[in-house]
Scaffold this motif. Structure first.
Motif, PDB file in Angstrom:
ATOM      1  N   VAL A  82      52.277  50.886  26.178  1.00 61.68           N
ATOM      2  CA  VAL A  82      51.834  52.126  26.824  1.00 61.68           C
ATOM      3  C   VAL A  82      50.338  52.334  26.612  1.00 61.68           C
ATOM      4  CG1 VAL A  82      52.030  54.645  26.768  1.00 61.68           C
ATOM      5  CG2 VAL A  82      54.099  53.226  26.763  1.00 61.68           C
ATOM      6  N   ALA A  83      49.866  52.096  25.393  1.00 68.57           N
ATOM      7  CA  ALA A  83      48.439  52.256  25.105  1.00 68.57           C
ATOM      8  C   ALA A  83      47.595  51.300  25.945  1.00 68.57           C
ATOM      9  CB  ALA A  83      48.187  52.030  23.612  1.00 68.57           C
ATOM     10  N   TRP A  84      48.044  50.044  26.073  1.00 66.58           N
ATOM     11  CA  TRP A  84      47.308  49.075  26.883  1.00 66.58           C
ATOM     12  C   TRP A  84      47.317  49.469  28.360  1.00 66.58           C
ATOM     13  CZ3 TRP A  84      43.699  45.817  25.944  1.00 66.58           C
ATOM     14  CH2 TRP A  84      43.607  45.167  24.700  1.00 66.58           C
ATOM     15  N   MET A  85      48.442  49.936  28.875  1.00 64.45           N
ATOM     16  CA  MET A  85      48.515  50.310  30.280  1.00 64.45           C
ATOM     17  C   MET A  85      47.589  51.476  30.592  1.00 64.45           C
ATOM     18  SD  MET A  85      52.439  49.604  31.512  1.00 64.45           S
ATOM     19  CE  MET A  85      53.275  50.538  30.226  1.00 64.45           C
ATOM     20  N   ARG A  86      47.505  52.439  29.686  1.00 61.26           N
ATOM     21  CA  ARG A  86      46.547  53.535  29.872  1.00 61.26           C
ATOM     22  C   ARG A  86      45.120  52.995  29.913  1.00 61.26           C
ATOM     23  NH1 ARG A  86      49.218  57.107  25.126  1.00 61.26           N
ATOM     24  NH2 ARG A  86      50.884  58.156  26.315  1.00 61.26           N
ATOM     25  N   ARG A  87      44.812  52.126  28.976  1.00 59.46           N
ATOM     26  CA  ARG A  87      43.469  51.579  28.865  1.00 59.46           C
ATOM     27  C   ARG A  87      43.087  50.782  30.114  1.00 59.46           C
ATOM     28  NH1 ARG A  87      43.079  48.277  23.506  1.00 59.46           N
ATOM     29  NH2 ARG A  87      44.332  50.098  22.956  1.00 59.46           N
ATOM     30  N   LEU A  88      44.053  50.091  30.680  1.00 58.16           N
ATOM     31  CA  LEU A  88      43.798  49.238  31.839  1.00 58.16           C
ATOM     32  C   LEU A  88      43.842  49.990  33.169  1.00 58.16           C
ATOM     33  CD1 LEU A  88      45.968  46.208  30.686  1.00 58.16           C
ATOM     34  CD2 LEU A  88      43.468  46.166  30.990  1.00 58.16           C
ATOM     35  N   GLY A  89      44.275  51.234  33.149  1.00 58.07           N
ATOM     36  CA  GLY A  89      44.361  52.009  34.379  1.00 58.07           C
ATOM     37  C   GLY A  89      45.577  51.692  35.222  1.00 58.07           C
ATOM     38  N   ASP A 107      50.443  37.252  19.543  1.00 56.97           N
ATOM     39  CA  ASP A 107      49.906  38.019  18.411  1.00 56.97           C
ATOM     40  C   ASP A 107      49.180  39.284  18.849  1.00 56.97           C
ATOM     41  OD1 ASP A 107      47.521  37.108  19.472  1.00 56.97           O
ATOM     42  OD2 ASP A 107      46.953  35.896  17.730  1.00 56.97           O
ATOM     43  N   GLY A 108      49.168  39.585  20.154  1.00 58.38           N
ATOM     44  CA  GLY A 108      48.576  40.813  20.648  1.00 58.38           C
ATOM     45  C   GLY A 108      47.113  40.713  21.036  1.00 58.38           C
ATOM     46  N   THR A 109      46.483  39.555  20.865  1.00 61.42           N
ATOM     47  CA  THR A 109      45.076  39.413  21.224  1.00 61.42           C
ATOM     48  C   THR A 109      44.932  39.133  22.719  1.00 61.42           C
ATOM     49  OG1 THR A 109      45.143  37.059  20.614  1.00 61.42           O
ATOM     50  CG2 THR A 109      44.409  38.627  18.928  1.00 61.42           C
ATOM     51  N   PRO A 110      43.839  39.626  23.318  1.00 62.70           N
ATOM     52  CA  PRO A 110      43.675  39.487  24.769  1.00 62.70           C
ATOM     53  C   PRO A 110      43.285  38.069  25.192  1.00 62.70           C
ATOM     54  CG  PRO A 110      42.383  41.329  23.895  1.00 62.70           C
ATOM     55  CD  PRO A 110      42.832  40.513  22.722  1.00 62.70           C
ATOM     56  N   LYS A 111      43.773  37.687  26.364  1.00 59.33           N
ATOM     57  CA  LYS A 111      43.325  36.471  27.027  1.00 59.33           C
ATOM     58  C   LYS A 111      42.221  36.833  28.029  1.00 59.33           C
ATOM     59  CE  LYS A 111      48.050  34.596  27.066  1.00 59.33           C
ATOM     60  NZ  LYS A 111      49.109  34.073  27.951  1.00 59.33           N
ATOM     61  N   PRO A 112      41.477  35.858  28.536  1.00 60.09           N
ATOM     62  CA  PRO A 112      40.449  36.157  29.535  1.00 60.09           C
ATOM     63  C   PRO A 112      40.982  36.901  30.758  1.00 60.09           C
ATOM     64  CG  PRO A 112      40.174  33.930  28.707  1.00 60.09           C
ATOM     65  CD  PRO A 112      41.459  34.434  28.119  1.00 60.09           C
ATOM     66  N   ALA A 113      42.240  36.654  31.137  1.00 57.08           N
ATOM     67  CA  ALA A 113      42.802  37.293  32.327  1.00 57.08           C
ATOM     68  C   ALA A 113      42.942  38.797  32.169  1.00 57.08           C
ATOM     69  CB  ALA A 113      44.161  36.675  32.660  1.00 57.08           C
ATOM     70  N   LEU A 114      42.967  39.305  30.954  1.00 59.43           N
ATOM     71  CA  LEU A 114      43.117  40.752  30.759  1.00 59.43           C
ATOM     72  C   LEU A 114      41.954  41.505  31.384  1.00 59.43           C
ATOM     73  CD1 LEU A 114      44.924  42.926  29.184  1.00 59.43           C
ATOM     74  CD2 LEU A 114      43.036  42.920  27.552  1.00 59.43           C
ATOM     75  N   GLU A 115      40.743  41.047  31.143  1.00 62.79           N
ATOM     76  CA  GLU A 115      39.571  41.707  31.732  1.00 62.79           C
ATOM     77  C   GLU A 115      39.621  41.635  33.253  1.00 62.79           C
ATOM     78  OE1 GLU A 115      34.662  41.559  31.625  1.00 62.79           O
ATOM     79  OE2 GLU A 115      35.838  40.243  30.306  1.00 62.79           O
ATOM     80  N   GLN A 148      44.682  30.803  34.389  1.00 60.44           N
ATOM     81  CA  GLN A 148      45.382  32.078  34.568  1.00 60.44           C
ATOM     82  C   GLN A 148      44.435  33.144  35.122  1.00 60.44           C
ATOM     83  OE1 GLN A 148      46.438  34.461  31.096  1.00 60.44           O
ATOM     84  NE2 GLN A 148      48.515  34.708  31.918  1.00 60.44           N
ATOM     85  N   ALA A 149      43.227  33.239  34.561  1.00 61.90           N
ATOM     86  CA  ALA A 149      42.269  34.240  35.019  1.00 61.90           C
ATOM     87  C   ALA A 149      41.899  34.006  36.485  1.00 61.90           C
ATOM     88  CB  ALA A 149      41.027  34.221  34.129  1.00 61.90           C
ATOM     89  N   TRP A 150      41.663  32.751  36.856  1.00 65.98           N
ATOM     90  CA  TRP A 150      41.356  32.443  38.249  1.00 65.98           C
ATOM     91  C   TRP A 150      42.546  32.773  39.150  1.00 65.98           C
ATOM     92  CZ3 TRP A 150      43.768  29.335  41.792  1.00 65.98           C
ATOM     93  CH2 TRP A 150      43.112  29.176  43.027  1.00 65.98           C
ATOM     94  N   GLY A 151      43.747  32.418  38.698  1.00 68.72           N
ATOM     95  CA  GLY A 151      44.941  32.672  39.496  1.00 68.72           C
ATOM     96  C   GLY A 151      45.181  34.149  39.733  1.00 68.72           C
ATOM     97  N   LEU A 152      44.883  34.970  38.744  1.00 68.44           N
ATOM     98  CA  LEU A 152      45.046  36.418  38.909  1.00 68.44           C
ATOM     99  C   LEU A 152      44.057  36.931  39.958  1.00 68.44           C
ATOM    100  CD1 LEU A 152      45.432  38.940  35.970  1.00 68.44           C
ATOM    101  CD2 LEU A 152      44.311  39.541  38.096  1.00 68.44           C
TER     102      LEU A 152
END
Length: 295
Positions: A214-221, A180-188, A124-128
């Protein structure tokens, strides 16, 4: 708040429009034109977008051109998932967009693109990363699907679950965040491509993830988002209160709002993929939502 209004979602996919009830899309064309005219009557400049097509099929666009639909639209959108469901390779993305450019001069948005982590989160991270390399600069809008994994208890919106086999379960692993709300490698990796790449995130009726999103979208820009307001949900108790809460929470983003899903009691058949009994009712819903939320 609302930067564009999208008419339906994946109208050439049987998970979202029933081809047995409307085999040549004549009913869809009538409904779409009526909705576009209603939106224009309450907002003179808001872009009207054809719901992202999946598969990417220029003959479908040509069909709608012949029925006069594109005369009422400002943008055409496409969806692609080459590492999960499509029968083409990820490197073909530019060619797929060119196939649609060959039949229309309207701008083309990629309103859903994603990669599941079903097989491996590293894929997924590579595909992104590869998707961003291929699409940034090629199209004005790229909506990554999605921020969250789909909760297994909710089920995926599809009419062909039995025929999909393992492909069905990929629907549940499209998020940058696990259930469960925890990040995957693709988030970074995603954070390296904002704001050029936005998000597509559907919020279910009274979705408990809204404020966290909303909080995540702000954090991610994240600057722009695609989501939906369901015609079917508009008949639920306190529907307007939920719509108000959703749109108020998303006010800081540029939102493409997708109007879709037929209420069972207002369809030719009792299913969300059915053409409506009266296309004017869908048009009235679209216009009322634009009048309420588009400044």
């Amino acid at each position: 708040m609302i930067e564009a209004a999208m008419i339906w979602n994946e109208p050439n996919n049987k998970s979202h429009w029933d081809p047995e009830l409307d085999p040549d899309w004549s009913l869809f064309a009538t409904m779409a034109k009526s909705a576009c005219q209603a939106i224009r009557s309450v907002h003179p400049t808001l872009p009207r977008v054809l719901g992202g097509i999946s598969p990417i099929d220029p003959s479908f666009i040509e069909n709608l051109i012949g029925k006069g639909v594109l005369e009422h639209l400002d943008v055409v959108a496409v969806h692609g998932f080459p590492l999960d469901w499509n029968l083409w390779q990820i490197g073909e993305w530019p060619a797929k967009i060119e196939e649609i450019r060959a039949v229309t001069s309207l701008p083309i948005w990629v309103s859903e693109v994603g990669v599941s982590s079903f097989g491996a989160e590293e894929v997924q991270a590579w595909g992104l990363k590869r998707t961003a390399e291929l699409l940034v600069g090629q199209t004005p809008r790229i909506h990554w699907y999605s921020l969250y994994d789909l909760p297994r208890a909710w089920g995926a919106t599809t009419r062909h679950r039995e025929a999909e086999g393992s492909s069905y379960y990929r629907h549940f692993y499209m998020g940058l965040l696990r259930e469960d709300g925890t990040p995957k490698p693709a988030l970074e990796e995603f954070g390296h491509h904002t704001p050029a790449v936005g998000l597509c995130q559907w919020f279910h009726y009274e979705d408990p993830r809204l404020d966290d999103a909303v909080a995540w979208m702000r954090r991610l820009g994240v600057r722009y988002l695609r989501t939906g307001l369901s015609w079917a949900d508009s008949f639920r108790p306190n529907a307007l209160a939920w719509f108000d809460r959703q749109m108020e929470a998303l006010a800081e983003f540029d939102v493409t709002v997708t109007f879709c899903f037929t209420p069972e009691h207002r369809g030719i058949a009792p299913h969300h993929t059915s053409p409506p009994l009266v296309e004017a009712e869908f048009a009235e819903f679209c216009a009322s939502m634009i009048q309420r939320y588009a400044r």
